[in-house]
Design a protein around this motif. Structure first.
Motif, PDB file in Angstrom:
ATOM      1  N   UNK A 169      40.607  48.814  66.472  1.00  7.07           N
ATOM      2  CA  UNK A 169      40.883  49.350  65.145  1.00  7.07           C
ATOM      3  C   UNK A 169      39.814  50.399  64.826  1.00  7.07           C
ATOM      4  N   UNK A 170      40.257  51.552  64.419  1.00  4.56           N
ATOM      5  CA  UNK A 170      39.329  52.609  64.024  1.00  4.56           C
ATOM      6  C   UNK A 170      38.643  52.216  62.723  1.00  4.56           C
ATOM      7  N   UNK A 171      37.445  52.762  62.474  1.00  4.68           N
ATOM      8  CA  UNK A 171      36.774  52.460  61.202  1.00  4.68           C
ATOM      9  C   UNK A 171      37.678  52.825  60.023  1.00  4.68           C
ATOM     10  N   UNK A 172      37.649  52.003  59.021  1.00  8.96           N
ATOM     11  CA  UNK A 172      38.480  52.221  57.835  1.00  8.96           C
ATOM     12  C   UNK A 172      37.601  52.338  56.611  1.00  8.96           C
ATOM     13  N   UNK A 173      38.161  52.949  55.593  1.00 10.46           N
ATOM     14  CA  UNK A 173      37.477  53.054  54.308  1.00 10.46           C
ATOM     15  C   UNK A 173      37.393  51.667  53.665  1.00 10.46           C
ATOM     16  N   UNK A 174      36.228  51.331  53.117  1.00  5.07           N
ATOM     17  CA  UNK A 174      36.041  50.061  52.427  1.00  5.07           C
ATOM     18  C   UNK A 174      36.250  50.281  50.930  1.00  5.07           C
ATOM     19  N   UNK A 175      36.993  49.367  50.315  1.00  2.00           N
ATOM     20  CA  UNK A 175      37.348  49.472  48.898  1.00  2.00           C
ATOM     21  C   UNK A 175      36.879  48.246  48.124  1.00  2.00           C
ATOM     22  N   UNK A 176      36.589  48.455  46.859  1.00  5.37           N
ATOM     23  CA  UNK A 176      36.398  47.381  45.889  1.00  5.37           C
ATOM     24  C   UNK A 176      37.640  47.386  45.013  1.00  5.37           C
ATOM     25  N   UNK A 177      38.360  46.274  45.014  1.00  7.02           N
ATOM     26  CA  UNK A 177      39.586  46.148  44.220  1.00  7.02           C
ATOM     27  C   UNK A 177      39.326  45.143  43.097  1.00  7.02           C
ATOM     28  N   UNK A 178      39.553  45.561  41.859  1.00  7.74           N
ATOM     29  CA  UNK A 178      39.497  44.654  40.720  1.00  7.74           C
ATOM     30  C   UNK A 178      40.933  44.303  40.354  1.00  7.74           C
ATOM     31  N   UNK A 179      41.199  43.012  40.215  1.00  2.41           N
ATOM     32  CA  UNK A 179      42.561  42.600  39.916  1.00  2.41           C
ATOM     33  C   UNK A 179      42.555  41.318  39.107  1.00  2.41           C
ATOM     34  N   UNK A 180      43.655  41.065  38.440  1.00  3.79           N
ATOM     35  CA  UNK A 180      43.808  39.871  37.617  1.00  3.79           C
ATOM     36  C   UNK A 180      44.518  38.803  38.443  1.00  3.79           C
ATOM     37  N   UNK A 181      43.833  37.708  38.628  1.00  8.45           N
ATOM     38  CA  UNK A 181      44.379  36.620  39.428  1.00  8.45           C
ATOM     39  C   UNK A 181      45.222  35.697  38.558  1.00  8.45           C
ATOM     40  N   UNK A 182      46.166  35.054  39.163  1.00 12.86           N
ATOM     41  CA  UNK A 182      46.955  34.023  38.484  1.00 12.86           C
ATOM     42  C   UNK A 182      46.263  32.681  38.696  1.00 12.86           C
ATOM     43  N   UNK A 183      46.516  31.738  37.803  1.00 18.47           N
ATOM     44  CA  UNK A 183      45.916  30.413  37.932  1.00 18.47           C
ATOM     45  C   UNK A 183      46.889  29.380  37.378  1.00 18.47           C
ATOM     46  N   UNK A 184      46.704  28.141  37.779  1.00 18.30           N
ATOM     47  CA  UNK A 184      47.564  27.063  37.307  1.00 18.30           C
ATOM     48  C   UNK A 184      46.729  25.819  37.030  1.00 18.30           C
ATOM     49  N   UNK A 185      47.195  25.013  36.091  1.00 22.03           N
ATOM     50  CA  UNK A 185      46.576  23.727  35.798  1.00 22.03           C
ATOM     51  C   UNK A 185      47.672  22.671  35.870  1.00 22.03           C
ATOM     52  N   UNK A 186      47.379  21.548  36.488  1.00 28.87           N
ATOM     53  CA  UNK A 186      48.342  20.455  36.559  1.00 28.87           C
ATOM     54  C   UNK A 186      47.907  19.348  35.608  1.00 28.87           C
ATOM     55  N   UNK A 187      48.862  18.664  35.058  1.00 27.48           N
ATOM     56  CA  UNK A 187      48.551  17.555  34.164  1.00 27.48           C
ATOM     57  C   UNK A 187      48.164  18.036  32.775  1.00 27.48           C
ATOM     58  N   UNK A 188      47.748  17.087  31.939  1.00 25.04           N
ATOM     59  CA  UNK A 188      47.357  17.400  30.567  1.00 25.04           C
ATOM     60  C   UNK A 188      45.908  17.871  30.563  1.00 25.04           C
ATOM     61  N   UNK A 189      45.665  18.992  29.879  1.00 27.72           N
ATOM     62  CA  UNK A 189      44.308  19.536  29.833  1.00 27.72           C
ATOM     63  C   UNK A 189      44.164  20.434  28.617  1.00 27.72           C
ATOM     64  N   UNK A 190      42.932  20.622  28.202  1.00 27.75           N
ATOM     65  CA  UNK A 190      42.654  21.605  27.160  1.00 27.75           C
ATOM     66  C   UNK A 190      42.913  22.995  27.744  1.00 27.75           C
ATOM     67  N   UNK A 191      43.331  23.922  26.911  1.00 31.07           N
ATOM     68  CA  UNK A 191      43.566  25.289  27.356  1.00 31.07           C
ATOM     69  C   UNK A 191      42.269  25.890  27.876  1.00 31.07           C
ATOM     70  N   UNK A 192      42.300  26.392  29.077  1.00 26.58           N
ATOM     71  CA  UNK A 192      41.126  27.028  29.678  1.00 26.58           C
ATOM     72  C   UNK A 192      41.335  28.535  29.615  1.00 26.58           C
ATOM     73  N   UNK A 193      40.684  29.181  28.653  1.00 22.14           N
ATOM     74  CA  UNK A 193      40.873  30.609  28.436  1.00 22.14           C
ATOM     75  C   UNK A 193      40.200  31.465  29.505  1.00 22.14           C
ATOM     76  N   UNK A 194      39.438  30.866  30.404  1.00 23.04           N
ATOM     77  CA  UNK A 194      38.791  31.642  31.463  1.00 23.04           C
ATOM     78  C   UNK A 194      39.710  31.851  32.659  1.00 23.04           C
ATOM     79  N   UNK A 195      40.828  31.111  32.731  1.00 20.68           N
ATOM     80  CA  UNK A 195      41.735  31.274  33.864  1.00 20.68           C
ATOM     81  C   UNK A 195      42.421  32.633  33.813  1.00 20.68           C
TER      82      UNK A 195
END
Length: 74
Positions: free
Chosen positions: A1-27
């Motif tokens: 593989x030839x050298x490639x450009x390196x990138x920093x990607x900022x993106x919004x991840x999805x998250x899930x919680x199972x069961x009963x829990x308080x709302x986690x606003x950091x997800x």
């Protein structure tokens, strides 16, 4: 593989919680991935966080609508 450009990607991840829990606003907050872009189209961006002469690894497939910003690394 030839050298490639390196990138920093900022993106919004999805998250899930199972069961009963308080709302986690950091997800689902912004996360960052650094690597080489392998493929991109209207639906997704595929980035490898590990790469070598003829191998890639740790591939993340990010839905394109979740990509917030990108920056070429020096």
């Amino acid at each position: 593989m030839a050298p490639r450009q390196v990138w920093l990607i900022e993106w919004r991840d999805a998250a899930a919680q199972a069961g009963w829990a308080e709302l986690d606003k950091t997800l689902g907050l912004a996360v960052f991935t650094v690597g080489v872009i392998l493929f991109e189209d209207a639906e997704r961006l595929c980035i490898a966080s590990s790469w070598g002469h003829d191998l890639v690894g740790d591939i993340t497939h990010i839905p394109i609508e979740m990509v917030q910003r990108r920056k070429k690394m020096k």
